[in-house]
Design an enzyme around this catalytic site. Structure first.
Site, PDB file in Angstrom:
ATOM      1  N   HIS A  18       2.640  -1.832  -2.377  1.00 20.99           N
ATOM      2  CA  HIS A  18       2.376  -3.202  -1.948  1.00 20.99           C
ATOM      3  C   HIS A  18       1.805  -3.210  -0.542  1.00 20.99           C
ATOM      4  O   HIS A  18       2.255  -2.469   0.324  1.00 20.99           O
ATOM      5  CB  HIS A  18       3.621  -4.088  -2.039  1.00 20.99           C
ATOM      6  CG  HIS A  18       4.845  -3.549  -1.370  1.00 20.99           C
ATOM      7  ND1 HIS A  18       5.554  -2.467  -1.834  1.00 20.99           N
ATOM      8  CD2 HIS A  18       5.496  -3.968  -0.251  1.00 20.99           C
ATOM      9  CE1 HIS A  18       6.592  -2.240  -1.048  1.00 20.99           C
ATOM     10  NE2 HIS A  18       6.581  -3.131  -0.064  1.00 20.99           N
ATOM     11  N   HIS A  74       2.238  -0.509 -12.699  1.00 21.04           N
ATOM     12  CA  HIS A  74       3.215   0.129 -11.827  1.00 21.04           C
ATOM     13  C   HIS A  74       2.700   1.446 -11.258  1.00 21.04           C
ATOM     14  O   HIS A  74       2.242   2.314 -11.988  1.00 21.04           O
ATOM     15  CB  HIS A  74       4.528   0.370 -12.577  1.00 21.04           C
ATOM     16  CG  HIS A  74       5.591   0.948 -11.690  1.00 21.04           C
ATOM     17  ND1 HIS A  74       6.383   0.157 -10.889  1.00 21.04           N
ATOM     18  CD2 HIS A  74       5.944   2.222 -11.437  1.00 21.04           C
ATOM     19  CE1 HIS A  74       7.195   0.927 -10.187  1.00 21.04           C
ATOM     20  NE2 HIS A  74       6.945   2.188 -10.494  1.00 21.04           N
TER      21      HIS A  74
HETATM   22 ZN   LIG Z   1       6.644  -1.865 -10.699  1.00 20.21          ZN
END
Ligand SMILES: [Zn+2]
Length: 140
Positions: A100, A46
Site C-alpha cells: 500500500h 494480493h
Molecule cells: Zn491482501
C-alpha cells in the site's frame, strides 16, 4: 474471510471510503489518518511485498498517487503539501502485509515528522557511495 484486511476491503466484505478504482488498483481513506484526506492506494490482487508486485501495477499505483495528490490540493481538504510513503517489510514499518502506498496531506504544524538515526549525520565518502552503487547496479 481472508486474513488480509485490504483483501477484505477490496472484496467489499469490509467497508471503506473509496476514492478511486481501476483494473489494477484501488484508493480509499486510511482509517487512522496522519491528517484528514490520508489515503491508501493498494493493488487489487494480493501482494504482500513489492517483490511480489507486477512492475506495471506499481507504476499504475504511482500514476494514481500522482493524480490523487493533485486532487487533494484542489479538494478543499487542508493540504499545503503531500507525502508519499510506502513501507516494504516489517523493518520499514509495514504493518499490513498487502502493498500500500500512503498519500497524505501536509501543512505546517501538523505534528508529523521523520527521525534520522545517528548514521545520517556522518556523510559517507565518495568511495563508500560508489561501492554501494556498484552493489546495487550489479544485481539490476
Ligand atoms: Zn491482501
Amino acid at each position: 474471510m481472508s486474513n488480509c484486511v485490504f483483501c477484505e476491503i477490496l472484496s467489499g466484505r469490509l467497508p471503506s471510503s473509496q476514492i478511486y478504482r481501476d483494473e489494477l488498483c484501488t484508493a480509499f481513506l486510511d482509517i487512522q489518518p496522519v491528517n484528514p484526506g490520508h489515503l491508501l492506494i493498494v493493488p487489487n490482487s494480493h501482494a504482500a511485498f513489492l517483490s511480489e508486485l507486477e512492475e506495471e501495477t506499481g507504476a499504475q499505483m504511482f500514476r494514481v498517487a500522482h493524480r490523487l495528490a493533485h486532487a487533494l490540493r484542489k479538494s478543499g481538504v487542508k493540504c499545503e503539501g503531500a507525502n508519499f510513503f510506502l513501507a516494504d517489510g516489517e523493518a520499514a514499518m509495514q504493518e499490513v502485509f498487502h502493498v500500500h502506498l500512503h498519500v497524505f496531506p501536509r501543512y505546517p504544524g501538523d505534528g508529523f515528522g521523520l527521525r534520522f538515526g545517528p548514521a545520517y549525520f556522518q556523510k559517507p565518502t565518495r568511495a563508500e557511495l560508489d561501492s554501494v552503487a556498484k552493489k546495487i547496479r550489479d544485481v539490476l
